[in-house]
Structures are given as structure tokens and as C-alpha cells.
Design a protein around this motif. Structure first.
Motif: not given
Length: 328
Positions: A81-105
Motif C-alpha cells: 500500500y505504501d507504494s503510493g498507488r490507489r486501490y478499489p475498495v470492498l465494503y464487507l459486512f458481518h452477519g447478525g448475532g451477539t458474536d458478530q462484529d467488525f472483527i468477524t472476517f
């Protein structure tokens, strides 16, 4: 199609989507800020915690008027990433439940799945049962996940990381409840995302007397909203349901890459697994049929098993999104 099958130990079994009981424009403006270490406040977000020490995975937590508590996000940068290029982005969403959050993937091995691949992956909180929506009513303070994701986080990412801030620079995907969120956002904000993927996510809200809507209301009331609801109880906000329902937004998927995954044989002993994937499979088949009638190209996979992330299909999905998006 591949004949590799994940084992129960190799997959995440999550309580998402239909569990248990069953802006910006698409313009060509480029993001302007450079490095992860330069990330700052903006777009209604105030950073209250961060860890930027890992060369690839950057963590942030925000105070925002959209959410009563402080939601987190993991931003996974590509090698080099530090090479200076730009990149496409994937927004990746977790499922529901009390054990699910932004760390899931991250638990699922997203770092290994993306090693050497030229894409940024953004994995935000979405609530235990937030349904990627602004609820009709909340008794626990603001839970406006749609506002947080679309109006705040997305422009914040593009202001703080080297992305292509345009239609062909963004993909959205998710598992279960997050798969529904991906389908919803791709249609409702059709100029934002060129690729959309749903891994065991519901695609039809009104089928079977609105079973998915009822579950969204029940689960959100119990887990997030203190008795409030996403779509309204006892009467739905019908306009909101229609706006969010993938099978009623078919034309919004034209000229996008569409990738769908569903399981064909949920665990017959596990009513939780069966209730989820039986409804997911039926809804995705309804959605696929509508796409087919409209002549909208889509890729679909039905595989043995129930309601979980299939790592080999997630890897294939990431490769397909990279192929569709603007090249780094």
C-alpha cells in the motif's frame, strides 16, 4: 464451481440474517488524502480509539451522532500500500448475532484470503441486529446504521485512504444479515457500487408473509433497539420495506457484477441453521429468477451445507470483485 467443502471447524457459524426464528454520487472524483497514519476526524466521525501499528490491518473506533455507542471498523490494506498507488475498495459486512462484529472476517482469515491482492477491504460494525438500516423506532438511542455506513464511513474512507472514489472503485459484500445489507445498499445507492455479493443473505423480504421483515423486527427489538423495530410494529413502513427489498429493485442491479451464495442442505438437527438457510435459499432463487427475466447477468452458487461463510467462495468472490473494479 469447486468441489472443495469447508469443515465445521473451518467456517464461521454465525447468528445472522434470518437467524433463530427462521450521500455520495458515483462520480469520478479521486480521494485526496494519502496514508493510513494521517487518518483524522470528519464526516460526522470522531476517532476515539485507534491502532495503526499493523502494516496491513488498521483499526478505528468512532463517536458519531448516528450510533448511541461507538462503532468500530477494520481497514485491511493491500500488500505494498505504501507504494503510493490507489486501490478499489470492498465494503464487507458481518452477519447478525451477539458474536458478530467488525472483527468477524478477521477471525475468518481475511488477511490470508487477500494476501497479495490489490484491494482495500473495509469491515465496519453493523450492530447485533442492525439490519444495515435506520430503524423506524429505537428505545436505546440512535442506531442509524445506514447513515453511519453510507453518509459517514464511506466518505471518511475515501478522504483518508488512497481509493478510487467512484462507481467502478467500490464493491459491497456480506454474510447473512450483511449479505442483505450489501444487496440493499447496492440497489438503494445504485451509483455507489459496481459489484455486489451476498453470502447466505436474504434477498426477498415479503415472501412467506414477510418472514424476513418479521424476523428483522423481532431480532432488532430484542438485541439492539430495546423493543423498537427496524420496519415498524404492528404495522410496517411499507415504503421502507419496498425500498429495501432486493426483489423489488431488480433494475438497480443492471450493469453490476452480482454474486450469490446459498446452502442447499442445512443441518436437520439444528433448527437455527435450517430456519436460516431454507429461507435464504428460497429468497435467492426468487431473486435470481427475477434477474434472469430481466436479462441481468449474475453468478450464483448453491452448495451443500447450511448457514455459514464458505471460505473458497469468499476467495473467489474477492477475485471477481477485483476483476470488475478499476485496477490499482
Amino acid at each position: 464451481m469447486t468441489d472443495r467443502r469447508p469443515t465445521r471447524r473451518s467456517v464461521l457459524k454465525a447468528a445472522g440474517g434470518v437467524t433463530a426464528a427462521l450521500g455520495l454520487s458515483g462520480g469520478s472524483l479521486l480521494a485526496t488524502t494519502a496514508t493510513a497514519s494521517a487518518a483524522g476526524d470528519g464526516f460526522g466521525l470522531r476517532i476515539v480509539d485507534r491502532n495503526e501499528s499493523d502494516p496491513r490491518m488498521k483499526y478505528y473506533r468512532f463517536a458519531t451522532d448516528a450510533i448511541e455507542w461507538d462503532p468500530g471498523v477494520n481497514v485491511l490494506l493491500p500488500d505494498g500500500y505504501d507504494s503510493g498507488r490507489r486501490y478499489p475498495v470492498l465494503y464487507l459486512f458481518h452477519g447478525g448475532g451477539t458474536d458478530q462484529d467488525f472483527i468477524t472476517f478477521d477471525r475468518l482469515g481475511i488477511r490470508q484470503l487477500t494476501a497479495g491482492k490489490p484491494i482495500i477491504v473495509v469491515m465496519p460494525d453493523g450492530g447485533h441486529a442492525g439490519w444495515y438500516s435506520n430503524p423506524v423506532h429505537s428505545n436505546t438511542g440512535p442506531r442509524d446504521w445506514e447513515t453511519f455506513h453510507i453518509q459517514q464511513l464511506l466518505p471518511w474512507i475515501e478522504a483518508n485512504f488512497r481509493t478510487f472514489a467512484e462507481y467502478d472503485g467500490r464493491a459491497v459484500a456480506g454474510f447473512s444479515m450483511g449479505g442483505f445489507g450489501a444487496l440493499k445498499y447496492a440497489a438503494k445507492y445504485w451509483g455507489h457500487f459496481a459489484s455486489v455479493s451476498s453470502h447466505s443473505g436474504p434477498a426477498s423480504l415479503r415472501r412467506d408473509n414477510g418472514l424476513v421483515v418479521h424476523w428483522a423486527n423481532v431480532s432488532s427489538a430484542a438485541l439492539d433497539l430495546g423493543g423498537g423495530s427496524v420496519y415498524g410494529v404492528p404495522f410496517w413502513d411499507e415504503n421502507r420495506v419496498t425500498a429495501d427489498n432486493p426483489v423489488q429493485r431488480i433494475e438497480s442491479y443492471r450493469n453490476k457484477r452480482v454474486f450469490l451464495v446459498a446452502g442447499t442442505s442445512p443441518d436437520p438437527i439444528n433448527w437455527f441453521d435450517t430456519a436460516n438457510e431454507t429461507q435464504v435459499l428460497a429468497g435467492q432463487r426468487e431473486f435470481r429468477a427475477a434477474l434472469g427475466r430481466a436479462g441481468i447477468h449474475h453468478e450464483w452458487h448453491e452448495e451443500p451445507g447450511g448457514h455459514f461463510v464458505r471460505p473458497h467462495l469468499l476467495a473467489a468472490d474477492i477475485d471477481g470483485a477485483i476483476a470488475r473494479l478499476r485496477k490499482a
